[in-house]
Write an enzyme that holds these catalytic residues in place. Structure first.
Site, PDB file in Angstrom:
ATOM      1  CB  SER A 163      23.141  47.924   9.350  1.00  0.00           C
ATOM      2  OG  SER A 163      22.221  48.977   9.177  1.00  0.00           O
ATOM      3  CB  SER A 164      20.452  48.722   4.494  1.00  0.00           C
ATOM      4  OG  SER A 164      19.377  48.955   5.390  1.00  0.00           O
ATOM      5  CG  HIS A 221      22.014  32.763  38.816  1.00  0.00           C
ATOM      6  ND1 HIS A 221      21.421  31.701  38.160  1.00  0.00           N
ATOM      7  CD2 HIS A 221      22.383  32.278  40.037  1.00  0.00           C
ATOM      8  CE1 HIS A 221      21.400  30.654  38.970  1.00  0.00           C
ATOM      9  NE2 HIS A 221      21.988  30.960  40.088  1.00  0.00           N
ATOM     10  NE  ARG A 234      10.745   1.079  15.101  1.00  0.00           N
ATOM     11  CZ  ARG A 234       9.530   0.531  15.234  1.00  0.00           C
ATOM     12  NH1 ARG A 234       8.432   1.244  15.023  1.00  0.00           N
ATOM     13  NH2 ARG A 234       9.416  -0.728  15.587  1.00  0.00           N
ATOM     14  CE  LYS A 242      23.888  47.427  14.891  1.00  0.00           C
ATOM     15  NZ  LYS A 242      23.085  46.284  14.577  1.00  0.00           N
ATOM     16  NE  ARG A 243      34.082  45.374  12.025  1.00  0.00           N
ATOM     17  CZ  ARG A 243      35.406  45.353  12.052  1.00  0.00           C
ATOM     18  NH1 ARG A 243      36.041  44.520  12.859  1.00  0.00           N
ATOM     19  NH2 ARG A 243      36.108  46.158  11.281  1.00  0.00           N
ATOM     20  CB  THR A 259      -0.977  -0.036   1.192  1.00  0.00           C
ATOM     21  OG1 THR A 259      -2.052   0.873   0.934  1.00  0.00           O
ATOM     22  CG2 THR A 259      -0.284   0.365   2.485  1.00  0.00           C
TER      23      THR A 259
END
Lengths: 461, 461, 461, 461
Positions: free
Chosen positions: D293-294, D170, D249, D299-300, D122
């Protein structure tokens, strides 16, 4: 609106080598094809282009960029000229999902005007506002499917206002209902969901152009005005709080669609039960040629309902991760964005598929009132025991009456005789009209009224 | 090993120091004690008694049961006289959560009036209406905590309207903000949640007395009127659709509280970050004697925020199972009820605990503006690169300006010099006022306006 | 409204009839009472005392603390002398769940020995090792229940090895099976879960005494030896990696129990179906006096199965939040711990309740083989169409045979005649023994073999 | 194995009009391209063809079908000749995901042999066995990525065995560790997951050819032998229990991958923290030209870690719905199958992407030991308070020592002086070598040993 009535035609241009629920030919036919197209790459990138154009227009109106630049951008920037293959390659090489588009738009608009594209904006402003635009346009498609479903439910409920059926609780016969009552109850849930979806969707349909961090720093003091104009140009509202770390409106919408999915799942589970060989009260319309199994020729499976159940579960599974994606660090957090940007198109497609699927399911029902009546009789009248108890209550007291019926029920189960037969032997009930008391048609309470009320209120907004 | 073969016996020795989130002394102190008490067994059973009394009153007014019976029931039925230990034993032996209460109430009211208790109703009617009543009364407690939190947030936002802080996206310095801006953004989310909670809660606060199957069969044709009167007596609405298989309103409320929890979790995650040793921008108030660790004497843990995060996650975990419990068979399904009846008290307690905890957290903040300024300087002015780019944009074009700043940023990172120092060497920038351009206080956009607006709108309903 | 401002005061009046799934009398009877007691506050705190005693013993053996101190601690420290009411009060006032216990233990042991309690350890070491100890002791209780369930399943499967029943897929009759085959399939899943639970539980049963941060800094260079000795004294393993930010073993156990719950839920859903009035193939044993409804005297609800479904869903709902709690910051994170410390007792109690409940459910089944046979006939022999097709296949080809049966099925549905009757009219089947081919008892494949194999392998570990 | 090192090339043939996580060009670059290809429609359908061929071979060997037919099928049936566009169209028109393939295979093999295709099977047998085959072949790809990650972790851990870093719990400085210790702890979790994945994957790699209902009715008494032979031909095991309603399974495998995802998410969250501007302890390698960033040139961003966090959450979100899909009706239930058939490819792709992403993340780390040292000093020596306490403990008693350090910590915070300075004023510590006691390098416990052990055991299987 009748989008996926002919999925084969819609699929004709479908790619064959990809995968995933939406992309695979093995699963894509489960889905509403209009919704799939709406959320295709071309659909999404197209929305971004619209947002950039609206941004330039808004800024020009406010004197922030030259009017000529905005005109040029509006005239030249177009999704139709975007080379999607190149976008695909550039995204894969730059690993940035937006900068490749900006480059092509700059080329389209020329150096002069192109320099004013994306002015004071950051990528996520475009993504968020583009998402709002796509959600807004997805809304009428979804609501139309819902309305088709509620119309079908209402028509069917009225048609079966008096069709007797066993009402069941905990899987056991409880009291008689009509099939129309069941349908009206489904309708009521769907109606409530419609109102929720309308509200949550509108809440999410807002332009958000707060710049890099939500303060409009690069556009102050006209930032919020720019955002309002962008919203007005696109038919969107203007977000109250433009910070990039808030995703509660979007998560709310996902949750709302998950509730909607759960109701459809419930309905389909009921359908599966009613279509069972032993029950046969309602079934999906069969047509000669429909194949249920590659090996069992007799199979008439409730395939449609099963499909919808699977889709509903997939939709529900997106809710917790959407809510979790609200938890974003500081003033912006790409992990959350990434998840939400994947989830929203999925749930929108799934919701449309569920709604249109529900409409088709209800429209295509074969209902067997005789089977309903036959099953109602399966508990040998025991389903009427409350009715008898309530009638005897004032005379005997509610507790004594409950006890009497309890014993009668035990005897009926033991002997296989009907409740009326068993009760007929009790001398204290000699003057009671057991025939009337055990007639299911006389114990439907206020079901008919409710059906009339509910089907009347099933008209939109 | 055959533990629960005789639950009644097993329960008799039930420990007074029990377990579970709500019951255990090890965790119960995390929770709002008013909410815990509200949802105690006595609180819940008490609500059921009130519903039975209201039901009798309503039915007497409508001539369905004798007026004297209703008067007797109202006078005698009382939670104060209920023997809860006996209820506990009887539930364990009958395995039914409601019938033991009815028995005691019947004893309280006497055979005559007692026979008219619970007339035409089924257990779930009482449970659902009792739940609605308890939710309605929990609502002002929750909203008061939320209002305390928003008041604290608004006050703190105004106080720190001009307190400079690094705005961060993707964990990196992006643009400057003020601490007040961050607080106002939190406030905005909480404000939206308050409106959602109000709506969803009201939707769920409805009497539902549809009888065994929702058709009011045992009370027809006055069933809906009875329900309306019961609602009016208890301060509740009247459900439109009394079928017992619909739980969308309740699931909606759970989802709404999960959204609320996610926002508090977000706020607390930000708090954990700001309290880190290296950041030190804000911290939970310390008092001499508070112990952070059994072995590390120096520890000043953000215990309160951590606790709230844990509670928020537990609340969120209840949403999917609540939505799943909407999928009920036929006209009623105990599996779904059982789950919802467990989940609603839990999420109500958790939400109240989160709201009151948030209020205390904000009220107890120690804020170190100097640390915020020091951290703002940690990126050597690079956080101002967009400001410089936007100023140069009109002259150089946005693309060229972005490129220039990109190179300057690379050089600043390489050499450790500030952005202003690096840019100062570029001859093309000789006439630019770099001091002003790299002053964070001058690049806050419309943050201050937003804070003023948001704190004004932070007033209720 | 300012509810938990003074939790200590609020706790003093804590109701003895508390709430929550485990604590409430309204739900507690759903649960395995041994498991509830095992995870009571006294049970948990008792485990912590045992860990402290074992720690002192181990350290004394290694010369890290005086032998006399360890002897004194072993002699004096005892859960029996712990004042739990005082613990409750002190936790509420110190807001620390462990320090109050240490204070009482110090008093028990005296200043001299008490000073060596908890030497070089941190709170979480005790909590984690105590949890491992409680899980280890919960394991045999759980496995015994599972073994009772598998024994019952195996016995029932053998008894009904030849009891014919309709096999159903997608809610439709597919091929005949025996009821024993269904039971053996359930048994196979439970057997696989048993092995998974055993493995995952053992993985989690490890002492973890790495000190404040997992490096054994306060006990070096003997830290790992201490941990091993503690483990040996308590019958636990010794963790390979003592860092406090790893919770994968515990999450794995929760996930494993969630799988187990899903199987029980599946079984119970099947039971609900088989007990329906129209099906009646199997039902929960009824005894005179059992009440299904406060208003419907006839109700014989599958209460037990419904209860188990609710519990299974509650258990499943804990898995995602347990997995999420693996995501802990740095070298330790209280948010994650808090969640896991709440979830583990809950899932352990729920799993034990499900296992013992399954055993009782199977042991208490009333099986109606006649109803199974009657239902099998409900599809008028269509359930045998594959059998006929396979017989005709070699002659006609599989495709043609499928087509022939398909048409016959359509005709049978249209006319209400049996498959054998319809096929009997086809001249090409004149020489076929349709009686044999459509006899369900002859098309059971290898079901009986499988039942024998499975019931044999159902023996432990 | 180094699959997605060049995603651009891999994407060259990517379609541009589809959507969904896997199909969209906007998200597809997040994913391991080998895995995407492996689970493409062609990949999946190809596996089904292989199963059909193996089935025919096995049946021919057992004399169930003609040997010539099997030879013909093996020679002719081929995925390379399958017209996938036609499959797509036929699936959309028949609404059946498998029958269209059978039709093309029958055409390929001719009427004679084609009639013996899919003999006694089947659809779901083919799907389940095909899935097992695809999982088996995905396993070495996944494990190779994991091994690359563990190798990178082990190398880095050894390199930084002595690199001092603040250990934090923490969110607060706790005790000193080395960076190598942190890495070794990550490694340990990944190692445990590798073993879990290996086990769960093998469990799921089984042929399942039980026929329509799991009883091998159409192939008895040789059904199980056929299944075993099919398994052997495909390198799979043979399922013990072929019923179609068991999915434990597969759910177990999904759960196991979710645990793995959670660990990667934890690691990436730590990475985000270490890369923050104020911390700077470790960062993703930057190359000139990478754009964060555009609008913000400086920005890294930790883009890679953020991406992995998003993917991990998406993977985790699939676990509950996979577990839920175990709950299948009767002997087979398409709702569950549908969900699992969608989820398994997704989680396999996501897991491969996470594993290869982790390897690249660790290989591409820039580590700043100086920053680690600087941050370690940020708590002014307070991180050494346990060390001092343990040294004073034997003399003063643990409690007194804790108290003394507690006061010193308060004074250090108040005055801004170091712990050593504050303690240096206490006459009772005159003879203590505070310099040595507050030297983090002397309080690393058994960290170095652990790193050596862990990196040694990091070798596979």
């Amino acid at each position: 609106m009748m989008a996926n009535r002919d999925p084969a035609a819609a699929m004709s241009a479908a790619p064959t080598l990809t995968g995933g629920l939406v992309g695979s030919v093995l699963t894509r036919y489960w889905l509403d094809q209009d919704a799939v197209r709406h959320w295709s790459d071309r659909g999404i990138v197209g929305a971004w282009v619209e947002v950039e154009v609206a941004l330039a227009k808004a800024q020009a109106e406010l004197g922030m960029i030259p009017k000529a630049a905005a005109r040029e951008i509006a005239a030249k920037a177009s999704i139709d000229k975007i080379d999607m293959e190149r976008i695909a390659r550039d995204i894969a090489s730059t690993m940035h999902p937006f900068v490749p588009l900006i480059h092509q738009l700059e080329e389209q608009c020329g150096a002069e005007a192109g320099g004013y594209l994306h002015w004071g904006a950051t990528t996520q402003n475009i993504f968020d506002t583009g998402m709002a635009l796509l959600l807004k346009r997805a809304r009428p498609m979804l609501l139309a499917h819902i309305d088709a479903a509620t119309s079908a439910l209402a028509a069917c409920a009225l048609e079966h206002k008096d069709t007797l059926q066993a009402g069941r609780t905990h899987g056991q016969h409880a009291l008689p209902i009509t099939f129309g009552y069941k349908l009206a109850s489904w309708l009521a849930e769907i109606r409530r969901h419609r109102a929720r979806i309308l509200r949550a969707s509108r809440d999410a349909e807002v332009a958000s152009i707060g710049g890099a961090i939500g303060t409009y720093a690069a556009m102050a003091p006209q930032g919020r005005q720019v955002q309002e104009k962008v919203g007005a140009l696109l038919g969107l509202g203007s977000i109250d709080n433009a910070n990039r770390a808030s995703a509660d409106r979007q998560a709310d919408l996902v949750n709302t669609l998950a509730l909607f999915a759960a109701t459809i799942e419930k309905i389909c589970e009921d359908m599966l039960f009613m279509q069972r060989d032993e029950i046969g009260e309602a079934s999906e319309r069969f047509h000669y040629g429909k194949v249920g199994s590659s090996t069992m020729a007799q199979k008439r499976n409730p395939s449609h309902a099963m499909n919808l159940i699977g889709l509903a579960r997939l939709l529900r599974s997106r809710a917790p991760v959407a809510v979790e994606s609200m938890i974003r660090k500081d003033e912006g957090d790409g992990s959350g964005n990434n998840v939400m940007d994947v989830v929203l198109p999925e749930v929108s497609i799934l919701a449309a598929s569920l709604a249109s699927g529900l409409a088709r399911l209800i429209e295509g029902l074969d209902i067997d009132a005789a089977a309903m009546r036959r099953n109602l009789a399966a508990s040998r009248g025991l389903i009427m025991s409350e009715a008898v108890m309530m009638a005897l209550g004032p005379k005997l007291g509610r507790g004594v009456a409950h006890h009497l019926l309890y014993d009668a029920a035990v005897e009926s189960v033991r002997s296989g005789r009907t409740l009326a037969e068993v009760l007929g032997e009790r001398p204290e009930l000699a003057d009671v009209d057991l025939g009337a008391l055990t007639d299911p048609a006389r114990y439907l309470g206020e079901a008919a009224d409710y059906i009339l009320t509910e089907t009347k209120t099933a008209v939109g907004e």
